[in-house]
Write a protein that holds these residues in place. Structure first.
Motif, PDB file in Angstrom:
ATOM      1  N   ILE A 155       0.819  -1.203   0.000  1.00 44.79           N
ATOM      2  CA  ILE A 155       0.000   0.000   0.000  1.00 44.79           C
ATOM      3  C   ILE A 155       0.859   1.261   0.000  1.00 44.79           C
ATOM      4  O   ILE A 155       0.538   2.244  -0.684  1.00 44.79           O
ATOM      5  CB  ILE A 155      -0.957   0.006   1.209  1.00 44.79           C
ATOM      6  CG1 ILE A 155      -1.984  -1.131   1.095  1.00 44.79           C
ATOM      7  CG2 ILE A 155      -1.669   1.357   1.324  1.00 44.79           C
ATOM      8  CD1 ILE A 155      -2.884  -1.056  -0.131  1.00 44.79           C
ATOM      9  N   ASP A 156       1.974   1.268   0.738  1.00 38.86           N
ATOM     10  CA  ASP A 156       2.820   2.465   0.825  1.00 38.86           C
ATOM     11  C   ASP A 156       3.254   2.939  -0.554  1.00 38.86           C
ATOM     12  O   ASP A 156       3.019   4.092  -0.938  1.00 38.86           O
ATOM     13  CB  ASP A 156       4.075   2.171   1.666  1.00 38.86           C
ATOM     14  CG  ASP A 156       3.797   2.140   3.152  1.00 38.86           C
ATOM     15  OD1 ASP A 156       2.628   1.948   3.525  1.00 38.86           O
ATOM     16  OD2 ASP A 156       4.746   2.289   3.936  1.00 38.86           O
ATOM     17  N   ILE A 157       3.907   2.079  -1.292  1.00 35.40           N
ATOM     18  CA  ILE A 157       4.437   2.496  -2.586  1.00 35.40           C
ATOM     19  C   ILE A 157       3.319   2.723  -3.597  1.00 35.40           C
ATOM     20  O   ILE A 157       3.436   3.572  -4.485  1.00 35.40           O
ATOM     21  CB  ILE A 157       5.474   1.462  -3.121  1.00 35.40           C
ATOM     22  CG1 ILE A 157       6.295   2.077  -4.253  1.00 35.40           C
ATOM     23  CG2 ILE A 157       4.809   0.170  -3.533  1.00 35.40           C
ATOM     24  CD1 ILE A 157       7.130   3.284  -3.837  1.00 35.40           C
ATOM     25  N   THR A 158       2.220   2.007  -3.446  1.00 40.32           N
ATOM     26  CA  THR A 158       1.058   2.243  -4.311  1.00 40.32           C
ATOM     27  C   THR A 158       0.545   3.661  -4.122  1.00 40.32           C
ATOM     28  O   THR A 158       0.264   4.374  -5.096  1.00 40.32           O
ATOM     29  CB  THR A 158      -0.075   1.248  -3.986  1.00 40.32           C
ATOM     30  OG1 THR A 158       0.381  -0.082  -4.242  1.00 40.32           O
ATOM     31  CG2 THR A 158      -1.301   1.527  -4.846  1.00 40.32           C
ATOM     32  N   ALA A 159       0.432   4.085  -2.862  1.00 35.90           N
ATOM     33  CA  ALA A 159      -0.055   5.433  -2.562  1.00 35.90           C
ATOM     34  C   ALA A 159       0.893   6.499  -3.108  1.00 35.90           C
ATOM     35  O   ALA A 159       0.456   7.502  -3.688  1.00 35.90           O
ATOM     36  CB  ALA A 159      -0.217   5.599  -1.056  1.00 35.90           C
ATOM     37  N   GLN A 160       2.185   6.281  -2.965  1.00 40.40           N
ATOM     38  CA  GLN A 160       3.138   7.295  -3.391  1.00 40.40           C
ATOM     39  C   GLN A 160       3.246   7.379  -4.911  1.00 40.40           C
ATOM     40  O   GLN A 160       3.367   8.470  -5.476  1.00 40.40           O
ATOM     41  CB  GLN A 160       4.494   7.029  -2.729  1.00 40.40           C
ATOM     42  CG  GLN A 160       4.354   7.030  -1.202  1.00 40.40           C
ATOM     43  CD  GLN A 160       5.634   7.270  -0.457  1.00 40.40           C
ATOM     44  OE1 GLN A 160       6.151   6.385   0.198  1.00 40.40           O
ATOM     45  NE2 GLN A 160       6.133   8.490  -0.531  1.00 40.40           N
ATOM     46  N   ARG A 161       3.148   6.246  -5.582  1.00 42.51           N
ATOM     47  CA  ARG A 161       3.145   6.264  -7.049  1.00 42.51           C
ATOM     48  C   ARG A 161       1.872   6.899  -7.582  1.00 42.51           C
ATOM     49  O   ARG A 161       1.892   7.642  -8.578  1.00 42.51           O
ATOM     50  CB  ARG A 161       3.296   4.840  -7.580  1.00 42.51           C
ATOM     51  CG  ARG A 161       4.662   4.204  -7.299  1.00 42.51           C
ATOM     52  CD  ARG A 161       4.750   2.822  -7.914  1.00 42.51           C
ATOM     53  NE  ARG A 161       4.707   2.885  -9.376  1.00 42.51           N
ATOM     54  CZ  ARG A 161       4.546   1.828 -10.166  1.00 42.51           C
ATOM     55  NH1 ARG A 161       4.414   0.625  -9.616  1.00 42.51           N
ATOM     56  NH2 ARG A 161       4.543   1.966 -11.474  1.00 42.51           N
ATOM     57  N   ALA A 162       0.735   6.615  -6.916  1.00 41.95           N
ATOM     58  CA  ALA A 162      -0.540   7.202  -7.346  1.00 41.95           C
ATOM     59  C   ALA A 162      -0.519   8.717  -7.147  1.00 41.95           C
ATOM     60  O   ALA A 162      -1.073   9.469  -7.963  1.00 41.95           O
ATOM     61  CB  ALA A 162      -1.695   6.579  -6.566  1.00 41.95           C
ATOM     62  N   ALA A 163       0.112   9.170  -6.076  1.00 37.57           N
ATOM     63  CA  ALA A 163       0.225  10.610  -5.840  1.00 37.57           C
ATOM     64  C   ALA A 163       0.996  11.280  -6.971  1.00 37.57           C
ATOM     65  O   ALA A 163       0.571  12.313  -7.514  1.00 37.57           O
ATOM     66  CB  ALA A 163       0.909  10.862  -4.497  1.00 37.57           C
ATOM     67  N   ILE A 164       2.119  10.696  -7.346  1.00 42.03           N
ATOM     68  CA  ILE A 164       2.936  11.246  -8.436  1.00 42.03           C
ATOM     69  C   ILE A 164       2.152  11.242  -9.746  1.00 42.03           C
ATOM     70  O   ILE A 164       2.166  12.223 -10.500  1.00 42.03           O
ATOM     71  CB  ILE A 164       4.235  10.443  -8.580  1.00 42.03           C
ATOM     72  CG1 ILE A 164       5.116  10.632  -7.332  1.00 42.03           C
ATOM     73  CG2 ILE A 164       5.000  10.850  -9.835  1.00 42.03           C
ATOM     74  CD1 ILE A 164       6.292   9.688  -7.254  1.00 42.03           C
ATOM     75  N   LYS A 165       1.448  10.161 -10.009  1.00 45.64           N
ATOM     76  CA  LYS A 165       0.659  10.041 -11.238  1.00 45.64           C
ATOM     77  C   LYS A 165      -0.388  11.134 -11.327  1.00 45.64           C
ATOM     78  O   LYS A 165      -0.695  11.634 -12.424  1.00 45.64           O
ATOM     79  CB  LYS A 165      -0.012   8.668 -11.289  1.00 45.64           C
ATOM     80  CG  LYS A 165      -0.864   8.445 -12.526  1.00 45.64           C
ATOM     81  CD  LYS A 165      -1.507   7.064 -12.510  1.00 45.64           C
ATOM     82  CE  LYS A 165      -2.393   6.854 -13.731  1.00 45.64           C
ATOM     83  NZ  LYS A 165      -3.050   5.509 -13.694  1.00 45.64           N
ATOM     84  N   ASN A 166      -0.940  11.525 -10.191  1.00 41.87           N
ATOM     85  CA  ASN A 166      -2.000  12.530 -10.173  1.00 41.87           C
ATOM     86  C   ASN A 166      -1.499  13.933  -9.855  1.00 41.87           C
ATOM     87  O   ASN A 166      -2.289  14.827  -9.539  1.00 41.87           O
ATOM     88  CB  ASN A 166      -3.074  12.114  -9.159  1.00 41.87           C
ATOM     89  CG  ASN A 166      -3.915  10.953  -9.639  1.00 41.87           C
ATOM     90  OD1 ASN A 166      -4.838  11.127 -10.435  1.00 41.87           O
ATOM     91  ND2 ASN A 166      -3.596   9.750  -9.181  1.00 41.87           N
ATOM     92  N   GLY A 167      -0.182  14.122  -9.938  1.00 44.12           N
ATOM     93  CA  GLY A 167       0.390  15.448  -9.767  1.00 44.12           C
ATOM     94  C   GLY A 167       0.386  15.955  -8.344  1.00 44.12           C
ATOM     95  O   GLY A 167       0.406  17.169  -8.112  1.00 44.12           O
TER      96      GLY A 167
END
Length: 366
Positions: A155-167
C-alpha cells in the motif's frame, strides 16, 4: 540554523537513552542544545522526568565527535536539517511530544498551508486494496493533498506512485538514514519522489538498520498529517501501530472495511469495531469528515467546463435550485441517495461549478 548550533543539536540527539521528549525538556530548561552541555548535571537532574540513566552519557566527548561526522555527511549530501523550534519544521509534528528534535530532508517538500494525509497498509496488498488506493488518491487530486507514507512494499508504494501520477506531492518517511534506500527495489522511484516531494527521516547515516526503526519511524508518518488512512492490514502490523500513534496525537484515523474472512482486512475491521477508526468507503467520506475543499476552485471548474451533469447530479441540482441552501444529510434524504454518494456527487458538481459549499455542511446551487 548555524553549523555550530546544528552540531550541538546533533550531539544531543546522539546521546544514548535520552529520547526526543527528554531532549526537548533539556533544551527548554537550558535555553539551547549548546547550553545543555554546559549546564551542571545536578541542575539537569532537577527537571521532571530526567533521571541519572538519561544523563549518564550526556557529557561524553563521543557525542560531539559523532555529531561532527554526521554534520559533514549532511553538508556533503545536500540534506536539509529542521530543528523542532524553527519555523520551517513541519507544523503538525511540532505538537507531538515525541517528535524528533531534528528531521532530515531530501527533495522538494513544501507543507505550508497544505492538506496532508498519511496512507498506510499491508505490504502484502491485494488487487482490491491496490485498486481502492489508486482510485482514492485520484479522487483527491483536485484538493492538492500531500500524501505521506513509508515507501515500503504494498500500500505504501502504491499510494506514493498514485500521488505522483495525479500530480500530488508525496513524502516517504524512512526508517534509516539518507545513505540508503529500503527496499532496494524501490530505488527506481527515488528521483520521481524527490521531484514531487521528498524523503524525511530522523535517523543518521550511521544508524544500524533495525526492525524497531520502522516502529519509531511511524510516529513521523502519523505526526505529519491531519489524518491517517489504513488501507488493508492484518490483525498485527506496523499500520496498526501508526493508527494507534495517530489516535494518541488526537488525529483522525480512517480504515477501509473488508469481509471478516479476508486476512488483510482484519486489522481495519478491528480498528472500526473498537472505534479507533472511522469507516472509509470512498474519498467523499474523508472529504466530508475533514471538511476539505479544493484549493483552487477556478482551476477545478475549468477542467470540467464542458462536462454535462449525470442523471443523479441533475436531481441534486434541481433540488437545490428549488430548495436553496440545504445540509448534506437532508439533501441525501430528500433525494433518496445515500449520504456518502451524495457527498461524492456534490463534490463533482462543485468542481463543475454548479454548486457551492457553505459553512455548516450546507450547499447551494450556483
Amino acid at each position: 540554523m548555524k553549523e555550530s548550533d546544528l552540531q550541538y543539536v546533533l550531539a544531543l540527539q546522539h546521546v544514548p537513552n535520552l529520547g526526543d521528549a527528554s531532549a526537548k525538556k533539556l533544551i527548554r530548561f537550558a535555553g539551547s542544545a549548546e547550553a545543555v552541555f554546559k549546564e551542571k548535571k545536578s541542575a539537569l537532574l532537577k527537571i521532571d522526568g530526567i533521571g541519572t540513566t538519561k544523563l549518564n552519557d550526556l557529557f561524553s566527548s563521543e557525542n560531539l565527535k559523532a555529531a561532527e561526522k554526521e554534520l559533514e555527511f549532511i553538508k556533503t549530501n545536500s540534506i536539509q536539517a529542521f530543528y523542532f523550534l524553527d519555523t520551517d519544521y513541519p507544523e503538525r509534528l511540532k505538537h507531538c511530544p515525541d517528535g524528533p528534535i531534528l528531521l532530515f530532508q531530501r527533495g522538494n517538500i513544501e507543507l505550508t498551508n497544505k492538506k496532508i494525509l498519511s496512507i498506510v497498509g499491508t505490504r502484502k496488498a491485494t488487487t482490491h486494496g491496490v485498486s481502492f488506493c489508486e482510485k482514492f488518491i485520484e479522487d483527491l487530486a483536485l484538493l492538492d493533498v500531500v500524501i505521506v507514507s513509508g515507501f515500503a512494499y504494498g500500500i505504501d508504494i502504491t499510494a506514493q506512485r498514485a500521488a505522483i501520477k495525479n500530480g500530488l506531492q508525496t513524502i516517504g518517511c524512512l526508517a534509516h538514514g539518507h545513505n540508503q534506500i529500503y527496499p532496494g527495489v524501490h530505488q527506481k522511484y527515488v528521483k520521481d519522489v524527490e521531484a514531487n516531494g521528498g524523503f524525511l527521516t530522523d535517523f543518521w547515516s550511521t544508524d544500524v538498520f533495525d526492525r524497531n526503526n520502522f516502529l519509531k519511524r511511524n510516529r513521523i508518518i502519523a505526526g505529519l498529517s491531519e489524518a491517517t488512512v489504513v488501507i488493508e492490514s492484518a490483525d498485527k502490523g506496523g499500520s496498526l501501530v501508526t493508527a494507534d500513534i495517530a489516535n494518541s496525537y488526537n488525529r483522525e484515523v480512517f480504515a477501509v472495511p473488508g469481509r471478516p474472512s479476508d486476512l488483510q482486512s482484519r486489522g481495519c475491521n478491528m480498528l472500526i469495531k473498537s472505534q479507533q477508526a472511522q469507516v472509509l468507503s470512498s474519498a467523499a467520506d474523508l472529504i466530508y469528515m475533514l471538511n476539505w475543499q479544493p484549493e483552487n476552485r477556478t482551476q477545478a471548474v475549468q477542467k470540467q467546463l464542458f462536462v454535462e451533469l449525470e442523471e443523479e447530479e441533475e436531481l441534486l441540482y434541481d433540488y437545490l435550485k428549488e430548495k436553496g441552501k440545504e445540509q448534506l444529510d437532508l439533501i441525501a434524504l430528500n433525494c433518496s441517495i445515500p449520504t456518502f454518494k451524495a457527498a461524492t456527487l456534490l463534490l463533482n458538481m462543485e468542481l463543475k461549478g454548479v454548486v457551492r459549499p457553505l459553512p455548516g455542511k450546507l450547499f447551494e446551487a450556483v
